[in-house]
Design a protein around this motif. Sequence first.
Motif, PDB file in Angstrom:
ATOM      1  N   SER A 116       0.835  -1.206   0.000  1.00 26.85           N
ATOM      2  CA  SER A 116       0.000   0.000   0.000  1.00 26.85           C
ATOM      3  C   SER A 116       0.869   1.256   0.000  1.00 26.85           C
ATOM      4  CB  SER A 116      -0.958   0.006   1.195  1.00 26.85           C
ATOM      5  OG  SER A 116      -0.253   0.167   2.391  1.00 26.85           O
ATOM      6  N   LEU A 117       1.974   1.207   0.722  1.00 25.00           N
ATOM      7  CA  LEU A 117       2.870   2.365   0.742  1.00 25.00           C
ATOM      8  C   LEU A 117       3.523   2.554  -0.624  1.00 25.00           C
ATOM      9  CD1 LEU A 117       3.882   4.525   2.647  1.00 25.00           C
ATOM     10  CD2 LEU A 117       5.782   3.037   3.268  1.00 25.00           C
ATOM     11  N   THR A 118       3.936   1.432  -1.249  1.00 29.37           N
ATOM     12  CA  THR A 118       4.558   1.506  -2.575  1.00 29.37           C
ATOM     13  C   THR A 118       3.576   2.084  -3.589  1.00 29.37           C
ATOM     14  OG1 THR A 118       5.673  -0.526  -1.948  1.00 29.37           O
ATOM     15  CG2 THR A 118       5.898   0.163  -4.241  1.00 29.37           C
ATOM     16  N   VAL A 119       2.355   1.543  -3.588  1.00 26.55           N
ATOM     17  CA  VAL A 119       1.340   2.021  -4.538  1.00 26.55           C
ATOM     18  C   VAL A 119       1.113   3.516  -4.353  1.00 26.55           C
ATOM     19  CG1 VAL A 119      -1.136   1.962  -5.055  1.00 26.55           C
ATOM     20  CG2 VAL A 119       0.131  -0.173  -4.824  1.00 26.55           C
ATOM     21  N   THR A 120       0.969   3.938  -3.095  1.00 26.02           N
ATOM     22  CA  THR A 120       0.677   5.346  -2.825  1.00 26.02           C
ATOM     23  C   THR A 120       1.832   6.236  -3.263  1.00 26.02           C
ATOM     24  OG1 THR A 120      -0.596   4.599  -0.939  1.00 26.02           O
ATOM     25  CG2 THR A 120      -0.137   6.951  -1.052  1.00 26.02           C
TER      26      THR A 120
END
Lengths: 322, 281
Positions: free
Chosen positions: A94-98
């Motif tokens: 989720s952090l990577t996507v964001t």
Amino acid sequence: MAKSHEETADPSIYVPSQDEDMLKKQKKKEWKETLVGYAIISPWLLGFFLLILGPILASLYLSFTDYDLLSTPNWVGFDNYINILTSDPRFVQSLTVTLIFVFISTPLKLIFALGLAMLFNTGRKATGFFTTIYYIPSIIGGSVAIAVVWRQLFGRNGAINDILNSLGLSGLNWIGNPDTALSVLIILIVWQFGSPMIIFLAGLRQIPGELYEAASVDGANKVQTFIKITLPMLTPVIFFNLIMQTIGGFMIFTQAYLITQGGPMDSTLFYALYLYEMAFEYLRMGYASALAWILLVIIALITIIIFKTSSKWVFYESEGGR
Amino acid sequence: MKKQNSKISDVIYYTFVAAFGFVMIYPILWMIMSSLKPEVEIFGNAASLVPGEFRWDNFSRGWEGFGGIGFDVYFRNSIIVTTLVVLGTVASASIVAYGFARINFKFKALLFGCLMATVMLPVQITLIPQYILFHNFGWVNTFYPLIVPAFLGGQPFFIFLLIQFIRGIPRELDEAATIDGCNKFGIFYKIILPLLKPALVTVVIFSFMWTWDDFLAPLIYLNNAGLHTVTLGLRNFMDADAGTNWGALLAMSSLSLLPQFILFAFFQKYLVEGIATTGIK
């Protein structure tokens, strides 16, 4: 000074002087004003303690518990934080996507905003009408209605594929493919460049015309003028937009929830979406509170980095340049 | 020669700006025009903006909703929530802003710092504990969690906006009113509030649009379909009828944006100025 006067006064030999009388009245007036002031701001005061400060502290406490809304919270120490940071692949995802989303969509949005703002600042007629047209998407872009539209436009048999087919290209499974799903959302956000465009336009109109006249006297071409005058004069606006858009990226929820549901294969699992899932679908309130605090720290760090570097590239006229 | 050059550049300029403008507006035109298309055309002739046959009944079929709850219910709920939120925001934000801008109370600097710190606070931080709080009040499945915060100051950003505006109003007006026997509330009501109108229009427009569009708060607090707002209604419709009733879904999507379009048509100047001067979206 007034304070020391009061402290040294001996009450046993108290003789009210005119001076002291005035002081008393003054004090009384100050207290009255404070009381009136608190009465006037009382709605916000109540809201601040009840809905903001209290919840922030509660959230910090909950992040150290295993609260699930149904049973009493148990203290688990740093377990939530340790689990998130060391053994939660979906947190990393989720952090990577964001971050990918923020780093791609923010510059794109600002480039479009600045480019169009410059086009609309050439003094030609009827630009007001076009500014309006370009601005409409940023008013309604966050709505559920537009999410519905996006799902169809980028659907397998949607309008985008229809256009691609008529150009002789083969359509894509935009939303169903993990490689393209995120770009569907990036396009949606970049499409809403109208509001930074208007901020840029206001910024461009404040650049003194003499600067451009001086540059043309010196024989500067358009590219030089842009790099040496327009861009430096706009850096405060760019700075403001950069912070707003970056923080906004971390808040993306509705569009991801409705258009891609975080999928396929978590390829659009935005941070806010993951936090929502943990809190309101799995009821892991403690864990989700820890996610919220990590989010706060990340946003604070990014903001601090932008602020710290800003002294190197943001031009403030009142300080006589850098 | 030069004149001809500028004519050519004008043609290129307007062609580009118009073509790009068409691309920008296309999804919205597509939504409105497709809401009038028959089902087969939405997919069979997806990119086209001209319905082969106008199907006005998409609107009546959409309005009926599904599962016994129609869009009359969703619109009613949205209107109730949005009206009360806008009222609450205007009432509380304007008086609080007046307090901060004009009255010297103790710890003002500290409290103002608190206000400013909350302007940028991500909603996710307070989301969970606020939910637990309202859950304990028994307010889940009521409109209170959506409405009450608006009466307690609402968005801190609006308070900040109004403080800035009030600071621009000359203090001599307050002083004159004090001499005439006005107290602090009187000054607010008789002097500040009437002068605050342009800024309040901005607050009304933006709080209206944000509340009308809001999805997260209704999603969390309103589980009972009879309480759903238009945004949740559209979501329900999309989930229940995906692929079978796109015409009606798009008709209701278009209708859900009608208030925004009306506001935009009448208050465009305020919207653009609001953004240019304050940077809100």
